[in-house]
Design an enzyme around this catalytic site. Structure first.
Site, short mmCIF file in Angstrom:
data_model
loop_
_atom_site.label_atom_id
_atom_site.label_comp_id
_atom_site.label_asym_id
_atom_site.label_seq_id
_atom_site.Cartn_x
_atom_site.Cartn_y
_atom_site.Cartn_z
N ASP A 161 29.13 37.75 45.66
CA ASP A 161 27.71 38.57 46.34
C ASP A 161 26.38 37.57 46.88
O ASP A 161 25.66 37.89 47.94
CB ASP A 161 27.29 39.81 46.04
CG ASP A 161 27.18 39.75 45.03
OD1 ASP A 161 27.32 40.94 43.76
OD2 ASP A 161 25.87 39.03 44.68
N HIS A 173 32.97 32.01 41.04
CA HIS A 173 34.13 32.18 41.60
C HIS A 173 33.90 32.16 43.04
O HIS A 173 34.27 32.62 43.98
CB HIS A 173 33.97 33.65 40.97
CG HIS A 173 35.16 33.99 39.56
ND1 HIS A 173 34.65 35.22 38.51
CD2 HIS A 173 35.63 33.27 39.04
CE1 HIS A 173 35.64 34.48 38.04
NE2 HIS A 173 35.53 33.47 37.85
N CYS A 191 37.84 25.00 55.61
CA CYS A 191 38.67 24.44 56.02
C CYS A 191 40.19 24.80 54.88
O CYS A 191 39.70 23.49 54.09
CB CYS A 191 39.58 23.66 56.88
SG CYS A 191 40.87 22.79 57.41
N GLU A 215 29.81 50.72 29.84
CA GLU A 215 30.63 50.35 28.43
C GLU A 215 31.09 49.86 27.59
O GLU A 215 30.88 48.74 28.30
CB GLU A 215 32.00 51.09 29.41
CG GLU A 215 31.77 51.91 30.26
CD GLU A 215 32.95 51.74 31.67
OE1 GLU A 215 33.05 53.55 32.11
OE2 GLU A 215 33.47 51.51 31.88
C1 BV8 Z 1 43.13 30.39 36.75
C2 BV8 Z 1 36.45 36.06 43.56
C3 BV8 Z 1 43.46 28.20 35.64
C4 BV8 Z 1 37.28 36.41 44.49
C5 BV8 Z 1 37.76 36.11 41.11
C6 BV8 Z 1 47.33 36.49 31.44
C7 BV8 Z 1 46.40 36.28 30.64
C8 BV8 Z 1 44.64 35.60 30.51
C9 BV8 Z 1 44.59 34.59 32.02
C10 BV8 Z 1 45.43 35.06 32.80
C11 BV8 Z 1 46.62 35.89 32.87
N1 BV8 Z 1 47.21 35.93 33.88
C12 BV8 Z 1 46.91 34.74 34.90
C13 BV8 Z 1 45.94 34.38 34.16
C14 BV8 Z 1 44.29 33.67 34.99
C15 BV8 Z 1 43.15 34.72 35.81
C16 BV8 Z 1 42.66 36.03 35.01
O1 BV8 Z 1 41.98 36.06 34.39
N2 BV8 Z 1 43.87 37.10 35.49
C17 BV8 Z 1 43.37 38.34 34.79
C18 BV8 Z 1 43.06 39.18 35.58
C19 BV8 Z 1 43.91 38.17 33.64
N3 BV8 Z 1 41.98 33.82 36.14
C20 BV8 Z 1 42.34 33.21 37.31
O2 BV8 Z 1 43.28 32.88 38.19
C21 BV8 Z 1 41.44 31.60 37.40
N4 BV8 Z 1 41.80 30.60 37.26
O3 BV8 Z 1 43.25 30.65 34.99
O4 BV8 Z 1 42.49 28.17 37.07
C22 BV8 Z 1 45.33 28.13 36.43
C23 BV8 Z 1 45.84 26.76 37.66
C24 BV8 Z 1 47.07 27.15 37.97
C25 BV8 Z 1 47.52 28.21 37.94
C26 BV8 Z 1 47.10 29.80 36.39
C27 BV8 Z 1 46.13 29.31 35.97
C28 BV8 Z 1 40.90 32.12 38.94
C29 BV8 Z 1 40.12 33.42 38.42
C30 BV8 Z 1 39.00 33.93 39.57
C31 BV8 Z 1 39.29 35.33 39.70
N5 BV8 Z 1 38.61 35.15 41.13
N6 BV8 Z 1 36.30 36.61 42.74
C32 BV8 Z 1 37.37 37.51 44.95
O5 BV8 Z 1 36.75 38.67 44.66
O6 BV8 Z 1 38.35 38.31 45.41
S1 BV8 Z 1 38.08 37.57 39.90
C33 BV8 Z 1 37.01 38.90 40.17
O7 BV8 Z 1 36.79 39.21 38.83
C34 BV8 Z 1 34.95 39.15 40.27
O8 BV8 Z 1 35.01 37.75 40.58
C35 BV8 Z 1 34.77 39.85 39.37
O9 BV8 Z 1 33.46 39.07 38.96
C36 BV8 Z 1 35.42 39.07 38.60
C37 BV8 Z 1 35.54 39.92 36.49
O10 BV8 Z 1 35.43 40.65 37.29
P1 BV8 Z 1 33.78 41.61 36.41
O11 BV8 Z 1 33.05 40.75 37.37
O12 BV8 Z 1 34.15 41.98 35.24
O13 BV8 Z 1 34.26 43.28 36.87
P2 BV8 Z 1 35.22 44.07 36.23
O14 BV8 Z 1 34.99 45.42 37.91
O15 BV8 Z 1 36.47 44.01 36.14
O16 BV8 Z 1 33.90 44.99 35.67
C38 BV8 Z 1 32.77 45.18 36.10
C39 BV8 Z 1 31.57 45.74 34.99
O17 BV8 Z 1 30.60 46.74 34.64
C40 BV8 Z 1 32.77 46.86 33.42
O18 BV8 Z 1 32.38 46.39 32.76
C41 BV8 Z 1 31.80 47.89 33.99
O19 BV8 Z 1 30.89 48.89 32.99
C42 BV8 Z 1 29.92 47.54 34.05
N7 BV8 Z 1 29.26 48.01 34.72
C43 BV8 Z 1 29.82 49.25 36.15
N8 BV8 Z 1 28.72 48.99 36.38
C44 BV8 Z 1 27.40 48.81 35.80
C45 BV8 Z 1 27.78 47.75 35.07
N9 BV8 Z 1 26.93 47.83 34.23
C46 BV8 Z 1 25.66 47.06 33.97
N10 BV8 Z 1 25.38 47.30 35.01
C47 BV8 Z 1 25.58 49.33 36.63
N11 BV8 Z 1 25.23 49.36 36.75
ZN ZN Z 2 40.10 20.67 58.45
#
Ligand code: BV8
Ligand code: ZN
Length: 242
Positions: free
Chosen positions: A100, A115, A123, A210
């Protein structure tokens, strides 16, 4: 509130690792909370290259909607407290999973976006950066090669940007205080960083309303919203340094 004031008194290099939670008080929905983004859409449905290739218009629209939301949002006291931190310690590295742009807008001087960013585009084919005007009708095409323009975020299954990842690992290994703020610590490889900090013997503080998969490994868990906790925390740090 802080058990180890001597850690704070001696802190000179601080890593601030953030997730969507730090922007929640700026009105930007997190990903995994009940009213979060993924509650309506599954990441697999939209935040990956296959979804984009299958239906560019739909994915483009979703990212344009999110870009407009973040452009209307303003940094909250949590972001501003991290900027304040730069006046109290020698070096602050902000490592964010957020797309953001709010840390930069708040004024943090060293921000690594693991990210990517909703505010950047390029492109799909020749990777030339694309400056969005905002009045595009549908998915724009690259003026250089005609390829589709894509959002500048890291999709699931895509590697993280090398430079930012290297900076993040280097900062984690060389800091003396690691703050993990507002992240569910689920998405890898970014989620490795707090665990790496623990392995490296750093003092790790987690701030989140949390508990997460990481909480039990933290040296200190502060339950609360970052917009409320961080200003107080920074004041404590300033006093610990006096
Ligand atoms: C990769 C951009 C190598 C896009 C995002 C199985 C096991 C382990 C890993 C994997 C698996 N299967 C697949 C994977 C890999 C995968 C992954 O980790 N998946 C997860 C879901 C299991 N990762 C990938 O694919 C990464 N690349 O591994 O490359 C590779 C290469 C080829 C083939 C395979 C692997 C790429 C990951 C990046 C994805 N892009 N964002 C978009 O935004 O559209 S991820 C997305 O999630 C955001 O970036 C976000 O930031 C991120 C993490 O989430 P959080 O930021 O933690 O947000 P969330 O809502 O989850 O939590 C919010 C927290 O805030 C909560 O705890 C809440 O309590 C708290 N909160 C709420 N209010 C407040 C607060 N805290 C403080 N104050 C408040 N007021
Ligand atoms: Zn181009």
């Amino acid at each position: 509130m802080i058990a180890a004031s001597e850690v704070l008194a001696n802190a000179s290099r601080v890593v601030v690792f953030t997730g969507a939670g730090i922007s929640q008080e700026s009105g930007i929905a997190t990903f995994r909370s009940p009213d979060g983004i993924w509650a309506k859409f599954k990441p697999e449905e939209l935040a990956n290259i296959n979804a984009f290739m299958a239906n560019p218009e739909r994915v483009w629209e979703w990212y344009e909607y999110r870009r407009n939301v973040v452009e209307d949002a303003v940094p909250n006291p949590g972001h501003l407290a991290i900027v304040e931190l730069e006046k109290i310690v020698d070096r602050v590295d902000v490592i964010t999973q957020n797309v953001d742009g709010l840390h930069t807008r708040a004024g943090s001087s060293r921000v690594y976006e693991l990210h990517g960013s909703l505010l950047k585009h390029r492109c799909l084919d020749c990777e030339t950066p694309y400056e969005i005007s905002g009045d595009e009708e549908g998915v724009p095409h690259c003026p250089k090669c005609g390829g589709l323009i894509r959002p500048g975020v890291v999709w699931f299954g895509e590697d993280l940007p090398e430079y930012e990842w290297e900076r993040a690992v280097d900062a984690t290994i060389n800091c003396d205080l690691f703050l993990s703020i507002g992240t569910s610590t689920i998405v890898y490889p970014a989620a490795q960083l707090p665990f790496m900090a623990v392995r490296e013997g750093k003092y790790v503080i987690e701030i989140n309303p949390e508990r997460t998969d990481f909480t039990r490994y933290a040296d200190l868990y502060i339950e609360g919203k970052s917009g409320e906790v961080l200003p107080k925390f920074i004041e404590e740090l300033r006093n610990a340094k006096k």
